[in-house]
Motif scaffolding. Structure first.
Motif, mmCIF file in Angstrom:
data_model
loop_
_atom_site.group_PDB
_atom_site.id
_atom_site.type_symbol
_atom_site.label_atom_id
_atom_site.label_comp_id
_atom_site.label_asym_id
_atom_site.label_seq_id
_atom_site.Cartn_x
_atom_site.Cartn_y
_atom_site.Cartn_z
ATOM 1 N N ASN A 67 0.860 -1.176 0.000
ATOM 2 C CA ASN A 67 0.000 0.000 0.000
ATOM 3 C C ASN A 67 0.895 1.223 0.000
ATOM 4 O O ASN A 67 1.651 1.434 0.949
ATOM 5 C CB ASN A 67 -0.909 0.027 1.236
ATOM 6 C CG ASN A 67 -2.009 -0.995 1.142
ATOM 7 O OD1 ASN A 67 -2.899 -0.882 0.314
ATOM 8 N ND2 ASN A 67 -1.933 -2.035 1.971
ATOM 9 N N VAL A 68 0.836 2.005 -1.070
ATOM 10 C CA VAL A 68 1.661 3.210 -1.157
ATOM 11 C C VAL A 68 0.982 4.216 -2.070
ATOM 12 O O VAL A 68 0.324 3.847 -3.048
ATOM 13 C CB VAL A 68 3.094 2.881 -1.645
ATOM 14 C CG1 VAL A 68 3.090 2.302 -3.044
ATOM 15 C CG2 VAL A 68 4.007 4.085 -1.566
ATOM 16 N N VAL A 88 -0.906 2.392 -5.129
ATOM 17 C CA VAL A 88 -1.055 0.943 -5.020
ATOM 18 C C VAL A 88 -1.882 0.681 -3.766
ATOM 19 O O VAL A 88 -1.512 1.104 -2.674
ATOM 20 C CB VAL A 88 0.310 0.225 -4.920
ATOM 21 C CG1 VAL A 88 0.104 -1.279 -4.835
ATOM 22 C CG2 VAL A 88 1.197 0.573 -6.106
ATOM 23 N N LYS A 89 -3.033 0.011 -3.930
ATOM 24 C CA LYS A 89 -3.905 -0.342 -2.803
ATOM 25 C C LYS A 89 -4.039 -1.850 -2.739
ATOM 26 O O LYS A 89 -4.445 -2.473 -3.720
ATOM 27 C CB LYS A 89 -5.291 0.271 -2.984
ATOM 28 C CG LYS A 89 -5.348 1.749 -2.746
ATOM 29 C CD LYS A 89 -6.781 2.217 -2.799
ATOM 30 C CE LYS A 89 -6.875 3.680 -2.451
ATOM 31 N NZ LYS A 89 -8.262 4.144 -2.496
ATOM 32 N N GLU A 90 -3.688 -2.401 -1.589
ATOM 33 C CA GLU A 90 -3.756 -3.849 -1.373
ATOM 34 C C GLU A 90 -3.095 -4.614 -2.532
ATOM 35 O O GLU A 90 -3.654 -5.567 -3.060
ATOM 36 C CB GLU A 90 -5.201 -4.306 -1.178
ATOM 37 C CG GLU A 90 -5.843 -3.762 0.097
ATOM 38 C CD GLU A 90 -5.133 -4.209 1.366
ATOM 39 O OE1 GLU A 90 -4.851 -5.408 1.503
ATOM 40 O OE2 GLU A 90 -4.839 -3.327 2.207
ATOM 41 N N ALA A 91 -1.914 -4.152 -2.931
ATOM 42 C CA ALA A 91 -1.075 -4.748 -3.974
ATOM 43 C C ALA A 91 -1.697 -4.664 -5.366
ATOM 44 O O ALA A 91 -1.255 -5.347 -6.285
ATOM 45 C CB ALA A 91 -0.712 -6.192 -3.639
ATOM 46 N N ASP A 92 -2.696 -3.828 -5.537
ATOM 47 C CA ASP A 92 -3.314 -3.628 -6.836
ATOM 48 C C ASP A 92 -2.928 -2.227 -7.326
ATOM 49 O O ASP A 92 -3.243 -1.231 -6.671
ATOM 50 C CB ASP A 92 -4.837 -3.753 -6.717
ATOM 51 C CG ASP A 92 -5.522 -3.780 -8.067
ATOM 52 O OD1 ASP A 92 -4.890 -4.215 -9.052
ATOM 53 O OD2 ASP A 92 -6.688 -3.354 -8.135
ATOM 54 N N VAL A 93 -2.238 -2.166 -8.477
ATOM 55 C CA VAL A 93 -1.752 -0.887 -8.998
ATOM 56 C C VAL A 93 -2.916 -0.127 -9.622
ATOM 57 O O VAL A 93 -3.511 -0.571 -10.599
ATOM 58 C CB VAL A 93 -0.615 -1.099 -10.029
ATOM 59 C CG1 VAL A 93 -0.152 0.230 -10.594
ATOM 60 C CG2 VAL A 93 0.541 -1.857 -9.401
ATOM 61 N N ASP A 118 1.070 -8.703 -13.387
ATOM 62 C CA ASP A 118 1.232 -10.157 -13.405
ATOM 63 C C ASP A 118 1.230 -10.769 -12.013
ATOM 64 O O ASP A 118 0.915 -11.938 -11.867
ATOM 65 C CB ASP A 118 2.541 -10.539 -14.103
ATOM 66 C CG ASP A 118 2.357 -10.792 -15.581
ATOM 67 O OD1 ASP A 118 1.260 -10.525 -16.102
ATOM 68 O OD2 ASP A 118 3.305 -11.266 -16.223
ATOM 69 N N ALA A 119 1.637 -10.021 -11.005
ATOM 70 C CA ALA A 119 1.697 -10.580 -9.650
ATOM 71 C C ALA A 119 1.422 -9.493 -8.623
ATOM 72 O O ALA A 119 1.670 -8.313 -8.862
ATOM 73 C CB ALA A 119 3.067 -11.203 -9.402
ATOM 74 N N ARG A 120 0.942 -9.941 -7.484
ATOM 75 C CA ARG A 120 0.678 -9.033 -6.370
ATOM 76 C C ARG A 120 1.570 -9.342 -5.174
ATOM 77 O O ARG A 120 2.017 -8.445 -4.487
ATOM 78 C CB ARG A 120 -0.790 -9.114 -5.974
ATOM 79 C CG ARG A 120 -1.692 -8.454 -7.008
ATOM 80 C CD ARG A 120 -3.166 -8.712 -6.772
ATOM 81 N NE ARG A 120 -4.030 -7.934 -7.629
ATOM 82 C CZ ARG A 120 -4.082 -8.003 -8.950
ATOM 83 N NH1 ARG A 120 -3.291 -8.807 -9.587
ATOM 84 N NH2 ARG A 120 -4.909 -7.261 -9.637
ATOM 85 N N MET A 138 7.828 -3.825 -7.663
ATOM 86 C CA MET A 138 7.679 -2.914 -6.520
ATOM 87 C C MET A 138 7.633 -3.760 -5.262
ATOM 88 O O MET A 138 6.914 -4.757 -5.205
ATOM 89 C CB MET A 138 6.375 -2.121 -6.627
ATOM 90 C CG MET A 138 6.278 -1.266 -7.845
ATOM 91 S SD MET A 138 4.670 -0.464 -7.905
ATOM 92 C CE MET A 138 4.537 -0.177 -9.656
ATOM 93 N N TRP A 139 8.426 -3.336 -4.271
ATOM 94 C CA TRP A 139 8.400 -4.041 -2.994
ATOM 95 C C TRP A 139 8.710 -3.088 -1.856
ATOM 96 O O TRP A 139 9.341 -2.059 -2.044
ATOM 97 C CB TRP A 139 9.362 -5.225 -2.980
ATOM 98 C CG TRP A 139 10.808 -4.859 -3.057
ATOM 99 C CD1 TRP A 139 11.651 -4.613 -2.007
ATOM 100 C CD2 TRP A 139 11.602 -4.705 -4.239
ATOM 101 N NE1 TRP A 139 12.911 -4.316 -2.462
ATOM 102 C CE2 TRP A 139 12.918 -4.373 -3.829
ATOM 103 C CE3 TRP A 139 11.340 -4.815 -5.605
ATOM 104 C CZ2 TRP A 139 13.943 -4.134 -4.734
ATOM 105 C CZ3 TRP A 139 12.370 -4.584 -6.492
ATOM 106 C CH2 TRP A 139 13.652 -4.256 -6.053
ATOM 107 N N GLU A 140 8.229 -3.488 -0.694
ATOM 108 C CA GLU A 140 8.434 -2.709 0.515
ATOM 109 C C GLU A 140 9.610 -3.299 1.273
ATOM 110 O O GLU A 140 9.733 -4.512 1.419
ATOM 111 C CB GLU A 140 7.173 -2.783 1.375
ATOM 112 C CG GLU A 140 7.175 -1.877 2.558
ATOM 113 C CD GLU A 140 5.847 -1.903 3.286
ATOM 114 O OE1 GLU A 140 5.651 -1.028 4.131
ATOM 115 O OE2 GLU A 140 5.019 -2.794 3.021
#
Length: 177
Positions: A67-68, A88-93, A118-120, A138-140
């Motif tokens: 989430n960012v 990005v909300k709940e890994a959805d761009v 392709d991936a969350r 993208m990763w935290e």
């Protein structure tokens, strides 16, 4: 004297051609059973890097949906200007637009309309719709979100992609650097 030298040479040549006798393989002793590390004892490492890491209190990064939100602009010391619009909300761009202009090298542009997700988890992965090798991850990590670009020279002018670094965003404030 000449005869002795010739004889010594002949013996040396014959010795060099001889094959050693075959030995029966020696029985290897069984490997000692490894004991479980005790609770109070730190494990013993041979590698100095592992020794260093063992002394630090590192914990695995939790796997959770990203989430960012960021709408930022940043110029670094060498003149590289980054403009980012990201949601990005709940890994959805939901929104993704990046432009990185490198002084004297050109610019790179990435837009959500050119990518499919392709991936969350464990990382958000965007793949270019026409260039399958081109991906954005993208990763935290701690308090920051990393946006990394892989195999996307077509998104850049000239040789600019060779100079493109990941974009780092502060997850709390949305500032980029």
């Amino acid at each position: 004297m000449k005869l002795r030298f010739t004889l010594a040479l002949a013996v040396a040549l014959l010795a060099a051609c001889a094959t050693p006798p075959e030995h029966a393989p020696e029985a290897t002793p069984p490997a000692p059973a490894e004991s479980a590390p005790t609770a109070g004892k730190s494990p013993e490492f041979k590698n100095s890097t592992l020794k260093y890491l063992a002394k630090r209190n590192l914990k695995p990064q939790p796997t959770r949906p990203l989430n960012v939100r960021s709408r930022c602009s940043h110029k670094d010391a060498i003149g590289t200007v980054t403009r980012l619009n990201l949601l990005v909300k709940e890994a959805d761009v939901k929104a993704f637009d990046v432009q990185v202009s490198m002084k004297g090298r050109g610019a790179c542009r990435f837009n959500a309309q050119d990518f499919k997700q392709d991936a969350r988890l464990p990382q958000v992965l965007l793949r270019h719709k026409t260039q399958n090798d081109c991906t954005v991850r993208m990763w935290e990590q701690g308090k920051e979100v990393t946006i990394a670009f892989n195999s996307c020279p077509q998104a850049c002018e000239g040789q600019a992609f060779q100079y493109l670094w990941p974009v780092i965003v502060d997850a709390k404030t949305g500032r980029c650097h």
